[in-house]
Write an enzyme that holds these catalytic residues in place. Structure first.
Site, PDB file in Angstrom:
ATOM      1  N   ALA A  65       7.489  22.083  -0.479  1.00 46.91           N
ATOM      2  CA  ALA A  65       7.901  21.524  -1.667  1.00 46.91           C
ATOM      3  C   ALA A  65       6.947  20.903  -2.399  1.00 46.91           C
ATOM      4  CB  ALA A  65       9.206  20.579  -1.202  1.00 46.91           C
ATOM      5  N   GLY A 108       8.449  23.568   3.273  1.00 48.07           N
ATOM      6  CA  GLY A 108       9.447  24.704   2.735  1.00 48.07           C
ATOM      7  C   GLY A 108       8.630  26.099   2.552  1.00 48.07           C
ATOM      8  N   GLU A 111       9.484  27.674   5.827  1.00 49.49           N
ATOM      9  CA  GLU A 111      11.151  27.982   5.737  1.00 49.49           C
ATOM     10  C   GLU A 111      11.368  29.211   4.913  1.00 49.49           C
ATOM     11  OE1 GLU A 111      11.424  23.633   4.806  1.00 49.49           O
ATOM     12  OE2 GLU A 111      13.186  23.554   6.383  1.00 49.49           O
ATOM     13  N   GLU A 131       6.251  18.303   7.698  1.00 48.15           N
ATOM     14  CA  GLU A 131       6.913  17.132   7.124  1.00 48.15           C
ATOM     15  C   GLU A 131       6.951  15.726   7.797  1.00 48.15           C
ATOM     16  OE1 GLU A 131       8.120  20.172   7.493  1.00 48.15           O
ATOM     17  OE2 GLU A 131       9.250  20.851   5.864  1.00 48.15           O
TER      18      GLU A 131
HETATM   19  N1  CO8 Z   1       2.956  19.443  -2.954  1.00 47.90           N
HETATM   20  C1  CO8 Z   1       2.405  19.249  -4.125  1.00 47.90           C
HETATM   21  N2  CO8 Z   1       1.057  19.463  -4.238  1.00 47.90           N
HETATM   22  C2  CO8 Z   1       0.242  20.191  -3.113  1.00 47.90           C
HETATM   23  C3  CO8 Z   1       0.898  20.420  -2.216  1.00 47.90           C
HETATM   24  C4  CO8 Z   1       2.469  20.148  -2.016  1.00 47.90           C
HETATM   25  N3  CO8 Z   1       3.140  20.474  -1.174  1.00 47.90           N
HETATM   26  N4  CO8 Z   1       0.185  21.162  -1.181  1.00 47.90           N
HETATM   27  C5  CO8 Z   1      -1.003  21.074  -2.041  1.00 47.90           C
HETATM   28  N5  CO8 Z   1      -0.883  20.671  -3.213  1.00 47.90           N
HETATM   29  C6  CO8 Z   1      -2.056  20.417  -4.282  1.00 47.90           C
HETATM   30  C7  CO8 Z   1      -2.872  19.416  -3.626  1.00 47.90           C
HETATM   31  O1  CO8 Z   1      -2.397  18.090  -4.045  1.00 47.90           O
HETATM   32  C8  CO8 Z   1      -4.104  19.610  -4.539  1.00 47.90           C
HETATM   33  O2  CO8 Z   1      -4.023  19.304  -5.866  1.00 47.90           O
HETATM   34  P1  CO8 Z   1      -5.035  18.920  -6.784  1.00 47.90           P
HETATM   35  O3  CO8 Z   1      -6.400  19.707  -6.591  1.00 47.90           O
HETATM   36  O4  CO8 Z   1      -4.843  18.406  -8.081  1.00 47.90           O
HETATM   37  O5  CO8 Z   1      -5.535  17.504  -5.794  1.00 47.90           O
HETATM   38  C9  CO8 Z   1      -4.180  21.293  -4.454  1.00 47.90           C
HETATM   39  O6  CO8 Z   1      -2.691  21.603  -4.144  1.00 47.90           O
HETATM   40  C10 CO8 Z   1      -4.872  21.703  -3.391  1.00 47.90           C
HETATM   41  O7  CO8 Z   1      -4.701  21.491  -2.208  1.00 47.90           O
HETATM   42  P2  CO8 Z   1      -5.803  20.435  -1.243  1.00 47.90           P
HETATM   43  O8  CO8 Z   1      -6.756  20.156  -1.989  1.00 47.90           O
HETATM   44  O9  CO8 Z   1      -4.925  19.599  -0.488  1.00 47.90           O
HETATM   45  O10 CO8 Z   1      -6.465  21.867  -0.497  1.00 47.90           O
HETATM   46  P3  CO8 Z   1      -6.835  21.768   1.077  1.00 47.90           P
HETATM   47  O11 CO8 Z   1      -7.421  23.136   1.200  1.00 47.90           O
HETATM   48  O12 CO8 Z   1      -7.742  20.540   1.426  1.00 47.90           O
HETATM   49  O13 CO8 Z   1      -5.583  21.686   1.806  1.00 47.90           O
HETATM   50  C11 CO8 Z   1      -3.141  21.992   2.725  1.00 47.90           C
HETATM   51  C12 CO8 Z   1      -4.353  22.486   2.001  1.00 47.90           C
HETATM   52  C13 CO8 Z   1      -3.500  21.720   4.372  1.00 47.90           C
HETATM   53  C14 CO8 Z   1      -2.349  22.976   2.534  1.00 47.90           C
HETATM   54  C15 CO8 Z   1      -2.778  20.757   1.956  1.00 47.90           C
HETATM   55  O14 CO8 Z   1      -2.701  20.808   0.532  1.00 47.90           O
HETATM   56  C16 CO8 Z   1      -1.596  20.045   2.552  1.00 47.90           C
HETATM   57  O15 CO8 Z   1      -1.436  19.617   3.498  1.00 47.90           O
HETATM   58  N6  CO8 Z   1      -0.619  20.175   1.545  1.00 47.90           N
HETATM   59  C17 CO8 Z   1       0.775  19.698   1.953  1.00 47.90           C
HETATM   60  C18 CO8 Z   1       1.639  20.469   2.859  1.00 47.90           C
HETATM   61  C19 CO8 Z   1       2.740  19.720   3.303  1.00 47.90           C
HETATM   62  O16 CO8 Z   1       3.027  18.612   3.679  1.00 47.90           O
HETATM   63  N7  CO8 Z   1       3.823  20.544   2.930  1.00 47.90           N
HETATM   64  C20 CO8 Z   1       5.213  20.037   3.210  1.00 47.90           C
HETATM   65  C21 CO8 Z   1       5.753  19.379   1.902  1.00 47.90           C
HETATM   66  S1  CO8 Z   1       7.427  18.598   2.015  1.00 47.90           S
HETATM   67  C22 CO8 Z   1       8.324  20.061   2.145  1.00 47.90           C
HETATM   68  O17 CO8 Z   1       8.106  21.092   2.159  1.00 47.90           O
HETATM   69  C23 CO8 Z   1       9.883  19.762   2.523  1.00 47.90           C
HETATM   70  C24 CO8 Z   1      10.742  20.966   2.404  1.00 47.90           C
HETATM   71  C25 CO8 Z   1      12.120  20.440   1.932  1.00 47.90           C
HETATM   72  C26 CO8 Z   1      12.487  21.493   0.747  1.00 47.90           C
HETATM   73  C27 CO8 Z   1      13.643  20.687  -0.034  1.00 47.90           C
HETATM   74  C28 CO8 Z   1      13.728  21.007  -1.482  1.00 47.90           C
HETATM   75  C29 CO8 Z   1      14.287  20.050  -2.409  1.00 47.90           C
END
Ligand code: CO8
Length: 257
Positions: A65, A108, A111, A131
């Site tokens: 998400a 998400g 999922e 998460e």
């Molecule tokens: N949300 C928003 N932005 C994101 C997300 C995300 N989930 N994942 C990556 N991005 C963005 C980064 O902020 C970054 O943006 P910017 O270039 O502007 O700084 C860009 O994407 C590239 O990401 P990274 O620089 O972090 O890339 P890396 O290769 O270093 O890392 C990862 C990749 C490991 C995937 C890392 O981005 C990461 O850990 N992302 C978050 C993963 C995460 O925590 N996901 C769970 C989110 S919560 C969720 O999914 C709850 C589900 C419930 C749904 C309910 C609906 C309402």
């Protein structure tokens, strides 16, 4: 012209949907989710389309998400907006959904893959429910799908540590349909969709329904509980800290509140 959040390639008897927010690793914003739900519903009603492939980019199927959308929302706002509920539109699809997973499928995004009926994953795909690392829990099925697929003890580790899981491990745990070389993910997912599309549509529809019934059981209750707990966590300080730390690119400091 506004960029399309979901690209639709309709090639009867199959269709391929591609998530298209590459710059944020296909983070599932409200807009992207809505576009995806609309597209799946439309193709599900299209008599010429018999199976649907869902794909992302080489780098990410979907990284979860959109954290920037959720970071400042309160528990009450989350509950009132109830964005998680609309995922039922995807679960309601009667035609087979085949996930073609390359790169990250996290939160998400994991999922979303698990919601699909079959998953073709590339060798370097990475799955996980991270998460907990930002102070919440899965909100659209992760706790339920993993527990049903793996049993309590393995699922618990994944949900409580957020550990990332390789495609090989996912496959060994029985959570994937097949692992293939990265470069073949799309072609093999499309080939599988075409194979299913050649089968008699009614048998496919009722077969999917029956397998789902066996798998889902009391999933609705589980999802309801998961959704409530997910929203509740938006009242915690650790959730604000976890999301802020992610956006500020620093380690989080937990207070347990
Ligand atoms: N949300 C928003 N932005 C994101 C997300 C995300 N989930 N994942 C990556 N991005 C963005 C980064 O902020 C970054 O943006 P910017 O270039 O502007 O700084 C860009 O994407 C590239 O990401 P990274 O620089 O972090 O890339 P890396 O290769 O270093 O890392 C990862 C990749 C490991 C995937 C890392 O981005 C990461 O850990 N992302 C978050 C993963 C995460 O925590 N996901 C769970 C989110 S919560 C969720 O999914 C709850 C589900 C419930 C749904 C309910 C609906 C309402």
């Amino acid at each position: 012209m506004e960029e399309q959040l979901v690209l639709v390639r309709r090639e009867p008897p199959i269709a391929v949907l591609t998530l298209n927010r590459l710059e944020v690793l296909n983070a599932l914003s409200t807009g992207l989710k809505r576009a995806l739900e609309d597209a799946v519903e439309e193709l599900d009603a299209d008599p010429e389309v018999k199976a649907i492939v869902l794909s992302g980019s080489e780098r990410a199927f979907a990284a979860g998400a959109d954290i920037s959308e959720m970071a400042e929302l309160s528990a009450i706002e989350m509950m009132q907006m109830d964005r998680a509920r609309s995922w039922q539109r995807l679960r309601a699809a009667r035609k087979p959904l085949i996930a073609a997973v390359r790169g990250y499928a996290l939160g998400g995004g994991c999922e979303l893959a698990l919601l699909c009926d079959m998953i073709i994953a590339g060798e370097s795909a990475k799955f996980g429910q991270p998460e907990v690392k930002i102070g919440i829990i899965p909100g659209v099925g992760g706790t339920q799908y993993l527990t049903r697929g793996l049993g309590k003890w393995r699922a618990m580790e994944l949900v409580l540590t957020g550990r990332r899981v390789s495609a090989a491990e996912m496959d060994a745990m029985g959570l994937l349909t097949r692992v293939v070389p990265d470069g073949e993910v799309l072609s093999q997912a499309e080939a599988l969709a075409r194979e299913v599309a050649e089968m008699p549509p009614l048998a496919v529809r009722l077969g999917k329904e029956a397998v789902q019934r066996a798998f889902l059981g009391t999933l609705d209750e589980g999802l309801e509980l998961e959704r409530r707990n997910f929203y509740l966590l938006f009242a915690s300080a650790d959730r604000s800290e976890g999301m802020r730390a992610f956006l500020e690119k620093r380690p989080p400091h937990w207070t347990g509140t």
